[in-house]
Design an enzyme around this catalytic site. Structure first.
Site, mmCIF file in Angstrom:
data_model
loop_
_atom_site.group_PDB
_atom_site.id
_atom_site.type_symbol
_atom_site.label_atom_id
_atom_site.label_comp_id
_atom_site.label_asym_id
_atom_site.label_seq_id
_atom_site.Cartn_x
_atom_site.Cartn_y
_atom_site.Cartn_z
ATOM 1 N N TYR A 135 38.390 30.680 46.645
ATOM 2 C CA TYR A 135 37.711 31.980 46.589
ATOM 3 C C TYR A 135 36.303 31.865 47.172
ATOM 4 O O TYR A 135 35.872 32.724 47.961
ATOM 5 C CB TYR A 135 37.658 32.456 45.137
ATOM 6 C CG TYR A 135 36.979 33.787 44.951
ATOM 7 C CD1 TYR A 135 37.529 34.956 45.464
ATOM 8 C CD2 TYR A 135 35.776 33.880 44.250
ATOM 9 C CE1 TYR A 135 36.903 36.181 45.294
ATOM 10 C CE2 TYR A 135 35.147 35.098 44.070
ATOM 11 C CZ TYR A 135 35.712 36.242 44.594
ATOM 12 O OH TYR A 135 35.080 37.457 44.416
ATOM 13 N N TRP A 193 35.393 34.582 35.528
ATOM 14 C CA TRP A 193 36.009 35.052 36.777
ATOM 15 C C TRP A 193 37.306 34.308 37.056
ATOM 16 O O TRP A 193 38.237 34.852 37.657
ATOM 17 C CB TRP A 193 35.045 34.887 37.938
ATOM 18 C CG TRP A 193 35.565 35.502 39.191
ATOM 19 C CD1 TRP A 193 35.968 34.858 40.315
ATOM 20 C CD2 TRP A 193 35.777 36.899 39.437
ATOM 21 N NE1 TRP A 193 36.422 35.762 41.255
ATOM 22 C CE2 TRP A 193 36.309 37.019 40.738
ATOM 23 C CE3 TRP A 193 35.568 38.049 38.680
ATOM 24 C CZ2 TRP A 193 36.641 38.251 41.302
ATOM 25 C CZ3 TRP A 193 35.889 39.283 39.243
ATOM 26 C CH2 TRP A 193 36.418 39.369 40.541
ATOM 27 N N GLU A 213 35.707 43.497 38.943
ATOM 28 C CA GLU A 213 34.425 43.159 38.321
ATOM 29 C C GLU A 213 34.332 43.784 36.930
ATOM 30 O O GLU A 213 33.827 43.165 35.987
ATOM 31 C CB GLU A 213 33.261 43.631 39.194
ATOM 32 C CG GLU A 213 33.149 42.942 40.544
ATOM 33 C CD GLU A 213 32.755 41.473 40.439
ATOM 34 O OE1 GLU A 213 32.345 41.026 39.356
ATOM 35 O OE2 GLU A 213 32.854 40.770 41.461
#
Length: 231
Positions: free
Chosen positions: A58, A88, A80
């Site tokens: 990522y 995350w 988000e």
């Protein structure tokens, strides 16, 4: 996504703000004061970007690269929002399930979700089963559609209008702000247009993840890779 995925929340919720985006868990000893780390491949990365193979991919391929267009940006807004208070990495692991559950994050489809869809989503173990966040996903899809008539260029133009003239040049993760004047204004503007779960820290994480700002650490091999900001 990412987002450090907010550089202050990638591996765990930031102690500064649980709504932050992707970045590292700053509670890890010494991480906040650490500059780029050299991975086993000899490449320098932001510390959170070398903590896990999924985070590395990522960090190297996606986070901080310019994201344009209504659907991709709606997806980022919602990921988000779902990340708020979580790591995350959790969101990355569930992203395919999120896309399946939310019709590829097509705002046209999600805007029409009803109570039956909400209950379906609450029963889906593949996603984050939080009713308030699910309701926000639907509300934000409706707000995204409405922006087409109220903002020239819609969601894309609105988010990118808050691009600062100069991005930060952080040497360590501790140098990366959790929010900025631009993210405060972006948050206020999104809320004014009917969006939910878009506080100023989440808004900044969104800006980081989508390339509106570049908070890759100075010395990270991805610093300046977006082509939007100087290295």
């Amino acid at each position: 996504m990412a987002d450090r995925p907010a550089q202050n929340h990638a591996l765990g919720a930031s102690p500064v703000d649980a709504a932050s985006s992707v970045a590292p868990d700053l509670t890890e000893p010494g991480l906040a004061s650490r500059g780029p780390v050299i991975g086993d491949d000899g490449v320098a990365r932001c510390g959170w970007g070398d903590a896990n193979p999924l985070l590395r991919a990522y960090h190297d391929d996606e986070w901080g690269m310019p994201v344009r267009g209504e659907q991709p940006l709606y997806e980022r807004v919602m990921l988000e929002a779902f990340q708020s208070g979580l790591s995350w990495l959790t969101i990355l692991r569930k992203r395919d399930a999120f896309r399946a559950a939310f019709a590829g994050f097509d705002p046209e489809v999600v805007a029409g979700f009803n109570a039956r869809d909400t209950e379906r989503l609450m029963a889906d173990a593949g996603i984050v089963r939080n009713r308030a966040k699910i309701d926000a996903a639907i509300k934000n899809a409706q707000a995204t559609i409405a922006l087409r008539d109220t903002v020239d260029g819609g969601l894309d133009a609105l988010i990118w209008s808050f691009q600062p003239e100069v991005s930060p040049r952080p040497l360590t993760l501790a140098d990366v702000p959790a929010k900025t004047p631009e993210s405060l204004e972006l948050s206020k503007t999104l809320k004014k247009h009917g969006f939910a779960f878009v506080g100023p820290t989440t808004a900044y994480a969104l800006m980081e993840a989508t390339g509106v700002v570049d908070t890759h650490l100075v010395g990270c091999h991805r610093r300046g890779a977006s082509g939007v900001h100087a290295a």
